[in-house]
Scaffold this motif. Sequence first.
Motif, PDB file in Angstrom:
ATOM      1  N   SER A  32       0.848  -1.204   0.000  1.00 25.01           N
ATOM      2  CA  SER A  32       0.000   0.000   0.000  1.00 25.01           C
ATOM      3  C   SER A  32       0.872   1.239   0.000  1.00 25.01           C
ATOM      4  N   ARG A  33       1.935   1.204   0.791  1.00 27.55           N
ATOM      5  CA  ARG A  33       2.829   2.370   0.852  1.00 27.55           C
ATOM      6  C   ARG A  33       3.639   2.488  -0.446  1.00 27.55           C
ATOM      7  N   TYR A  34       4.164   1.372  -0.891  1.00 27.32           N
ATOM      8  CA  TYR A  34       5.032   1.393  -2.070  1.00 27.32           C
ATOM      9  C   TYR A  34       4.270   1.963  -3.275  1.00 27.32           C
ATOM     10  N   THR A  76      10.312  -5.525  10.002  1.00 26.45           N
ATOM     11  CA  THR A  76      11.469  -4.861  10.620  1.00 26.45           C
ATOM     12  C   THR A  76      11.663  -3.401  10.185  1.00 26.45           C
ATOM     13  N   LEU A  77      11.364  -3.056   8.931  1.00 24.29           N
ATOM     14  CA  LEU A  77      11.579  -1.670   8.473  1.00 24.29           C
ATOM     15  C   LEU A  77      10.268  -0.938   8.211  1.00 24.29           C
ATOM     16  N   CYS A  78       9.410  -1.565   7.420  1.00 23.34           N
ATOM     17  CA  CYS A  78       8.158  -0.891   7.033  1.00 23.34           C
ATOM     18  C   CYS A  78       7.091  -1.198   8.081  1.00 23.34           C
ATOM     19  N   THR A  79       7.411  -0.845   9.316  1.00 23.30           N
ATOM     20  CA  THR A  79       6.530  -1.169  10.438  1.00 23.30           C
ATOM     21  C   THR A  79       5.353  -0.196  10.483  1.00 23.30           C
ATOM     22  N   GLN A 104       3.489  10.443   2.733  1.00 24.34           N
ATOM     23  CA  GLN A 104       2.238   9.850   3.241  1.00 24.34           C
ATOM     24  C   GLN A 104       2.459   8.565   4.029  1.00 24.34           C
ATOM     25  N   VAL A 105       3.719   8.355   4.430  1.00 22.09           N
ATOM     26  CA  VAL A 105       4.039   7.099   5.118  1.00 22.09           C
ATOM     27  C   VAL A 105       3.166   6.891   6.356  1.00 22.09           C
ATOM     28  N   HIS A 106       2.881   7.993   7.049  1.00 23.10           N
ATOM     29  CA  HIS A 106       2.144   7.826   8.314  1.00 23.10           C
ATOM     30  C   HIS A 106       0.625   7.771   8.133  1.00 23.10           C
ATOM     31  N   ASN A 112       6.479   4.422  12.917  1.00 21.96           N
ATOM     32  CA  ASN A 112       7.876   4.808  12.723  1.00 21.96           C
ATOM     33  C   ASN A 112       8.649   3.890  11.789  1.00 21.96           C
ATOM     34  N   PRO A 113       8.219   3.736  10.545  1.00 19.71           N
ATOM     35  CA  PRO A 113       8.994   2.920   9.599  1.00 19.71           C
ATOM     36  C   PRO A 113      10.362   3.556   9.345  1.00 19.71           C
ATOM     37  N   ARG A 114      11.352   2.703   9.126  1.00 18.71           N
ATOM     38  CA  ARG A 114      12.729   3.204   8.914  1.00 18.71           C
ATOM     39  C   ARG A 114      13.005   3.306   7.416  1.00 18.71           C
ATOM     40  N   CYS A 115      12.399   4.308   6.797  1.00 17.25           N
ATOM     41  CA  CYS A 115      12.510   4.447   5.345  1.00 17.25           C
ATOM     42  C   CYS A 115      13.956   4.661   4.911  1.00 17.25           C
ATOM     43  N   GLY A 116      14.725   5.319   5.755  1.00 17.14           N
ATOM     44  CA  GLY A 116      16.123   5.586   5.402  1.00 17.14           C
ATOM     45  C   GLY A 116      16.926   4.316   5.189  1.00 17.14           C
ATOM     46  N   ASP A 117      16.522   3.219   5.803  1.00 11.06           N
ATOM     47  CA  ASP A 117      17.247   1.948   5.647  1.00 11.06           C
ATOM     48  C   ASP A 117      16.580   1.033   4.621  1.00 11.06           C
ATOM     49  N   CYS A 118      15.500   1.515   4.012  1.00  9.89           N
ATOM     50  CA  CYS A 118      14.688   0.627   3.167  1.00  9.89           C
ATOM     51  C   CYS A 118      15.284   0.506   1.761  1.00  9.89           C
ATOM     52  N   PRO A 119      15.371  -0.712   1.253  1.00 10.86           N
ATOM     53  CA  PRO A 119      15.985  -0.900  -0.070  1.00 10.86           C
ATOM     54  C   PRO A 119      15.154  -0.337  -1.220  1.00 10.86           C
ATOM     55  N   VAL A 120      13.856  -0.096  -0.994  1.00  9.44           N
ATOM     56  CA  VAL A 120      13.024   0.383  -2.109  1.00  9.44           C
ATOM     57  C   VAL A 120      12.552   1.826  -1.890  1.00  9.44           C
ATOM     58  N   GLU A 121      13.225   2.531  -1.014  1.00  7.00           N
ATOM     59  CA  GLU A 121      12.770   3.881  -0.678  1.00  7.00           C
ATOM     60  C   GLU A 121      12.681   4.793  -1.916  1.00  7.00           C
ATOM     61  N   ASN A 122      13.638   4.669  -2.816  1.00  7.26           N
ATOM     62  CA  ASN A 122      13.654   5.577  -3.974  1.00  7.26           C
ATOM     63  C   ASN A 122      12.431   5.435  -4.876  1.00  7.26           C
ATOM     64  N   ASP A 123      11.799   4.266  -4.830  1.00  9.41           N
ATOM     65  CA  ASP A 123      10.631   4.040  -5.706  1.00  9.41           C
ATOM     66  C   ASP A 123       9.319   4.060  -4.918  1.00  9.41           C
ATOM     67  N   CYS A 124       9.398   4.364  -3.634  1.00 13.68           N
ATOM     68  CA  CYS A 124       8.207   4.221  -2.791  1.00 13.68           C
ATOM     69  C   CYS A 124       7.339   5.476  -2.878  1.00 13.68           C
ATOM     70  N   ALA A 125       6.093   5.301  -3.291  1.00 15.64           N
ATOM     71  CA  ALA A 125       5.177   6.441  -3.476  1.00 15.64           C
ATOM     72  C   ALA A 125       4.885   7.139  -2.156  1.00 15.64           C
ATOM     73  N   ALA A 126       4.682   6.361  -1.089  1.00 18.22           N
ATOM     74  CA  ALA A 126       4.341   6.987   0.199  1.00 18.22           C
ATOM     75  C   ALA A 126       5.514   7.811   0.717  1.00 18.22           C
ATOM     76  N   ALA A 127       6.729   7.282   0.547  1.00 21.95           N
ATOM     77  CA  ALA A 127       7.912   8.027   1.002  1.00 21.95           C
ATOM     78  C   ALA A 127       8.074   9.300   0.172  1.00 21.95           C
ATOM     79  N   ALA A 128       7.811   9.206  -1.131  1.00 24.86           N
ATOM     80  CA  ALA A 128       8.001  10.361  -2.014  1.00 24.86           C
ATOM     81  C   ALA A 128       6.986  11.456  -1.735  1.00 24.86           C
TER      82      ALA A 128
HETATM   83  S1  SF4 Z   1      10.312   3.548   1.954  1.00 25.01           S
HETATM   84 FE1  SF4 Z   1       8.236   2.844   1.627  1.00 25.01          FE
HETATM   85  S2  SF4 Z   1       8.349   0.629   1.630  1.00 25.01           S
HETATM   86 FE2  SF4 Z   1      10.254   1.380   2.531  1.00 25.01          FE
HETATM   87  S3  SF4 Z   1       9.916   1.447   4.760  1.00 25.01           S
HETATM   88 FE3  SF4 Z   1       9.371   3.467   3.961  1.00 25.01          FE
HETATM   89  S4  SF4 Z   1       7.191   3.354   3.535  1.00 25.01           S
HETATM   90 FE4  SF4 Z   1       7.921   1.247   3.736  1.00 25.01          FE
END
Ligand code: SF4
Length: 350
Positions: free
Chosen positions: A144-146, A188-191, A213-215, A194-210
Amino acid sequence: MNNFAEKLLIWFDRHGRHDLPWQQERTPYRVWVSEIMLQQTQVATVIPYFNRFMARFPDVRTLAAAAEDDVFSHWSGLGYYARARNLHRAAKIIVEQHDGVVPTTIEQISALPGIGPSTAGAILAQACNQRHPILDGNVKRVLSRYYGFTTWPGEKHTETQLWNRADELTPDKRVADYTQAIMDLGATLCTRRNPRCGDCPVENDCAAAATGQVHVIPATKPKRGLPTKDATFMMVQNSSGQVLLVKRPPTGIWGGLWTLPEVPPNENPAQWSHRVLGVALNESRTLPPFRHTFSHFHLNIKPIYSISTQRGHVMDDGAYSWYNLAETSKLGLPTPVKRLLQQLDNKETS
Ligand code: SF4
């Protein structure tokens, strides 16, 4: 392999969990038990239960032959006992219908009690390396976030979309690792918090992070409309202008407050008033109904105004009393009753 799976697997090789007990000796039976235990419970809690369960019930036949109490005692503390009951029932079915071998087709394994489509996919992907998408709660959140889905993942259309995306992303190779990897990412990351987006391998393509809207993704389940109840209130005044009130029992809605007598459902107001309150009603008329909303239901109130020529026998009952309107301001009254008495005082009943 698609970009998402590729990045996820690189991350999994470095940071994922590789030493979970069910990852060693990955048989369908062991993976099945682990998946059922993990449905509502975190990995760290499950590990000792899984090890004890396997020591006592090392295979399907042992589990099928065990007494239900024995199975429950090895589940005790994990909660959601329907899971243990279904596991036990499924083990018996496997012995009776599959000669004691856990079936490895998606149709057959999905037909067993307690195994939904995501659990079936996870078992076959991890134990048999078959390509099946999974969509448990963690994966719903990740996808959903991605993809930036802002609707509730349990909503039918959204869920279908999520299954389609989960299927597209599932690679043909290393599907067991991919399945573990996407579950690990969610755990572990996309909890949830407080998801740890900075450590996430797909952060660059993640719509919610961009879009920041992660929260707010995933959306929470929309609140269902409140149920409604109907109540008929008798506003009875005697010839002295006093109004009849009743004190509610100490517990329940409006516990201990004074309200207008409420006609039970399916009772005729005049007959009930005569029988229970001992009053004969004259000039009855229904006033405009209105709604009062509690936290968990709407109450549709139909007030009936009437004059009684008799005082009635209710004075003998401690729960009922006639009050002068001026006195009612000193009583504990619920808001809608206060509002109705105000109408009486303002003579808005004629
Ligand atoms: S970057 Fe996206 S997929 Fe990765 S932890 Fe954050 S919200 Fe989840």
